[in-house]
Motif scaffolding. Structure first.
Motif, mmCIF file in Angstrom:
data_model
loop_
_atom_site.group_PDB
_atom_site.id
_atom_site.type_symbol
_atom_site.label_atom_id
_atom_site.label_comp_id
_atom_site.label_asym_id
_atom_site.label_seq_id
_atom_site.Cartn_x
_atom_site.Cartn_y
_atom_site.Cartn_z
ATOM 1 N N ASN A 1 41.484 4.535 6.658
ATOM 2 C CA ASN A 1 41.748 3.170 6.208
ATOM 3 C C ASN A 1 40.560 2.571 5.471
ATOM 4 N N ALA A 2 39.361 2.848 5.955
ATOM 5 C CA ALA A 2 38.176 2.316 5.299
ATOM 6 C C ALA A 2 38.027 2.890 3.896
ATOM 7 N N VAL A 3 38.281 4.187 3.763
ATOM 8 C CA VAL A 3 38.165 4.828 2.448
ATOM 9 C C VAL A 3 39.215 4.274 1.486
ATOM 10 N N ILE A 4 40.463 4.174 1.944
ATOM 11 C CA ILE A 4 41.513 3.645 1.077
ATOM 12 C C ILE A 4 41.244 2.184 0.739
ATOM 13 N N GLY A 5 40.688 1.434 1.696
ATOM 14 C CA GLY A 5 40.333 0.048 1.416
ATOM 15 C C GLY A 5 39.296 -0.055 0.311
ATOM 16 N N GLY A 6 38.310 0.842 0.340
ATOM 17 C CA GLY A 6 37.314 0.855 -0.725
ATOM 18 C C GLY A 6 37.924 1.207 -2.067
ATOM 19 N N ILE A 7 38.821 2.205 -2.059
ATOM 20 C CA ILE A 7 39.482 2.584 -3.310
ATOM 21 C C ILE A 7 40.314 1.419 -3.844
ATOM 22 N N THR A 8 40.946 0.683 -2.931
ATOM 23 C CA THR A 8 41.752 -0.465 -3.339
ATOM 24 C C THR A 8 40.926 -1.476 -4.117
ATOM 25 N N VAL A 9 39.702 -1.705 -3.672
ATOM 26 C CA VAL A 9 38.818 -2.626 -4.387
ATOM 27 C C VAL A 9 38.403 -2.026 -5.726
ATOM 28 N N TRP A 10 38.065 -0.750 -5.727
ATOM 29 C CA TRP A 10 37.591 -0.102 -6.963
ATOM 30 C C TRP A 10 38.661 -0.101 -8.057
ATOM 31 N N VAL A 11 39.947 0.038 -7.655
ATOM 32 C CA VAL A 11 41.020 0.074 -8.664
ATOM 33 C C VAL A 11 41.601 -1.314 -8.903
ATOM 34 N N LYS A 12 40.897 -2.334 -8.432
ATOM 35 C CA LYS A 12 41.277 -3.729 -8.698
ATOM 36 C C LYS A 12 42.697 -4.037 -8.227
ATOM 37 N N LEU A 13 42.988 -3.637 -6.973
ATOM 38 C CA LEU A 13 44.237 -3.975 -6.296
ATOM 39 C C LEU A 13 45.468 -3.378 -6.981
ATOM 40 N N ASN A 14 45.353 -2.158 -7.422
ATOM 41 C CA ASN A 14 46.531 -1.460 -7.920
ATOM 42 C C ASN A 14 47.612 -1.521 -6.838
ATOM 43 N N PRO A 15 48.828 -1.983 -7.160
ATOM 44 C CA PRO A 15 49.822 -2.231 -6.112
ATOM 45 C C PRO A 15 50.234 -0.975 -5.352
ATOM 46 N N PHE A 16 50.197 0.188 -5.989
ATOM 47 C CA PHE A 16 50.555 1.420 -5.297
ATOM 48 C C PHE A 16 49.472 1.803 -4.283
ATOM 49 N N VAL A 17 48.220 1.576 -4.634
ATOM 50 C CA VAL A 17 47.134 1.853 -3.692
ATOM 51 C C VAL A 17 47.156 0.845 -2.549
ATOM 52 N N VAL A 18 47.462 -0.409 -2.872
ATOM 53 C CA VAL A 18 47.578 -1.430 -1.824
ATOM 54 C C VAL A 18 48.679 -1.044 -0.841
ATOM 55 N N ALA A 19 49.806 -0.560 -1.363
ATOM 56 C CA ALA A 19 50.888 -0.109 -0.491
ATOM 57 C C ALA A 19 50.427 1.051 0.392
ATOM 58 N N GLY A 20 49.666 1.983 -0.202
ATOM 59 C CA GLY A 20 49.134 3.095 0.582
ATOM 60 C C GLY A 20 48.192 2.621 1.676
ATOM 61 N N HIS A 21 47.429 1.572 1.379
ATOM 62 C CA HIS A 21 46.513 1.011 2.369
ATOM 63 C C HIS A 21 47.289 0.448 3.557
ATOM 64 N N PHE A 22 48.390 -0.234 3.264
ATOM 65 C CA PHE A 22 49.216 -0.770 4.346
ATOM 66 C C PHE A 22 49.833 0.356 5.170
ATOM 67 N N LEU A 23 50.314 1.393 4.510
ATOM 68 C CA LEU A 23 50.932 2.497 5.239
ATOM 69 C C LEU A 23 49.904 3.243 6.092
ATOM 70 N N ALA A 24 48.672 3.348 5.605
ATOM 71 C CA ALA A 24 47.613 3.964 6.416
ATOM 72 C C ALA A 24 47.329 3.123 7.650
ATOM 73 N N ALA A 25 47.356 1.801 7.485
ATOM 74 C CA ALA A 25 47.177 0.918 8.639
ATOM 75 C C ALA A 25 48.327 1.073 9.624
ATOM 76 N N THR A 26 49.533 1.321 9.109
ATOM 77 C CA THR A 26 50.677 1.546 9.982
ATOM 78 C C THR A 26 50.540 2.862 10.733
ATOM 79 N N LEU A 27 49.979 3.885 10.084
ATOM 80 C CA LEU A 27 49.690 5.138 10.784
ATOM 81 C C LEU A 27 48.707 4.906 11.927
ATOM 82 N N LEU A 28 47.705 4.088 11.671
ATOM 83 C CA LEU A 28 46.747 3.756 12.727
ATOM 84 C C LEU A 28 47.449 3.057 13.883
ATOM 85 N N LEU A 29 48.340 2.124 13.565
ATOM 86 C CA LEU A 29 49.094 1.436 14.613
ATOM 87 C C LEU A 29 49.962 2.431 15.389
#
Length: 338
Positions: free
Chosen positions: A142-170
């Motif tokens: 999640n931390a890595v994907i969160g960093g990528i999300t910032v680097w790609v300026k909130l690309n919506p597909f990466v943001v969606a992946g970030h949420f799904l990774a958080a759901t995997l953690l849950l």
């Protein structure tokens, strides 16, 4: 050997082997486990805390999104070049985004405590320990994907992946909690094959519902920042209708499972299916209200809370349906780790 010399026992615990210099003592955890033991209540409390922390991470991400603070810290892992935290010039958005990052630090501490509590049990709980470590690696992901999300300026597909990774953690947190609670419970009869299949189908349908939900969000107005952030190239109305259809399938499966799980040994499955239905219906009301009120920020965050609770409920229903089979398998195999 003199007759009054006590004979060595043929059965030793993991703690005994650690004291004698066996394999468990070759690791720091093994050395500590030989001297400190935590009870089952500590493990259950720690695992529940990880579930709550995982939900808070999801909610925190939602708050960042609806407040337009996704780029409040425009860099990662630092907040801005030369500063770990936000500066005064960054204003409210920097504080919100940095606060969300601090939540990850708190989550790390909670997951670390789950690992320690699982490892320092007098009677080892290897399944709980494995899932606790799974949480650790998912936090890293999640931390890595969160960093990528910032680097790609909130690309919506990466943001969606970030949420799904958080759901995997849950998911990992919910399974850890379930297994920690199971440790002191008596074995239960296996659920019927139909109940198991319905539980699996409910979990799959809920997963589809969540994935489609990320597309609904990705096409909606809450891009996560006031800048010109691109949205997913789909019709918001079309994906919202698909989301609604997936919701109807999930609730239909839950009702069918609730009606099917009527055997005496399936009371836990029926109870959890009933809880799932109640939470799901409340979530559905929130979803309808937010859709017809043009997605107000507070309702969006509340809907995220509901989605997390619905997913935990689906995981618990599926685990309850399979719980009898795992308990029976454990009895057949025998446990010599205690």
């Amino acid at each position: 050997m003199p007759p009054d010399t006590p004979q060595p026992s043929s059965r030793t615990t993991g703690r005994d082997r650690s004291i004698r210099g066996g394999a468990p003592a070759r690791t720091p955890f093994g050395w500590l486990a030989a001297r400190v033991c935590l009870g089952r209540p500590a493990l259950r409390s720690a695992s529940l805390a990880s579930v709550i922390a995982a939900i808070l991470i999801i909610v925190g991400g939602g708050v960042v999104r609806v407040t337009g603070s996704g780029l409040g810290c425009p860099d990662w892992p630092t907040c801005i070049d030369g500063s770990l935290g936000p500066t005064a010039e960054m204003g409210w958005h920097g504080i919100v985004e940095f606060g969300n990052r601090l939540l990850t630090g708190a989550l790390c501490a909670v997951v670390g405590w789950v690992i320690i509590a699982a490892r320092l049990q007098r009677d080892p709980a290897p399944a709980v320990t494995r899932w606790a470590w799974m949480q650790f690696w998912l936090v890293v992901l999640n931390a890595v994907i969160g960093g990528i999300t910032v680097w790609v300026k909130l690309n919506p597909f990466v943001v969606a992946g970030h949420f799904l990774a958080a759901t995997l953690l849950l998911t990992a947190a919910a399974v850890t909690w379930h297994k920690a609670r199971e440790l002191e419970l008596p074995p239960v009869p296996a659920a019927s094959r139909r109940s198991i299949n319905l539980g699996n189908a409910l979990l799959a349908a809920t997963a589809v519902l969540i994935v489609v939900g990320t597309v609904v969000t990705g096409t909606g107005p809450h891009a996560g920042d006031s800048a010109d952030v691109p949205r997913m190239p789909f019709s918001w109305l079309a994906v919202t209708v698909i989301h609604g259809v997936a919701a109807l399938v999930a609730i239909g499966l839950a009702v069918a499972l609730r009606r099917t799980a009527q055997r005496p040994g399936e009371t836990a499955v029926a109870a959890k299916a009933g809880m799932f239905i109640a939470v799901f219906l409340a979530q559905g009301v929130i979803g309808v209200v937010q859709a017809f009120t043009h997605l107000p920020e507070a309702m969006v965050v509340l809907h995220l809370v509901g989605s997390a609770l619905v997913w935990v409920g689906a995981v618990r229903v599926s685990l309850a349906a399979h719980g009898g089979e795992r308990a029976a398998h454990g009895l057949r195999a025998g446990s010599n780790t205690a």
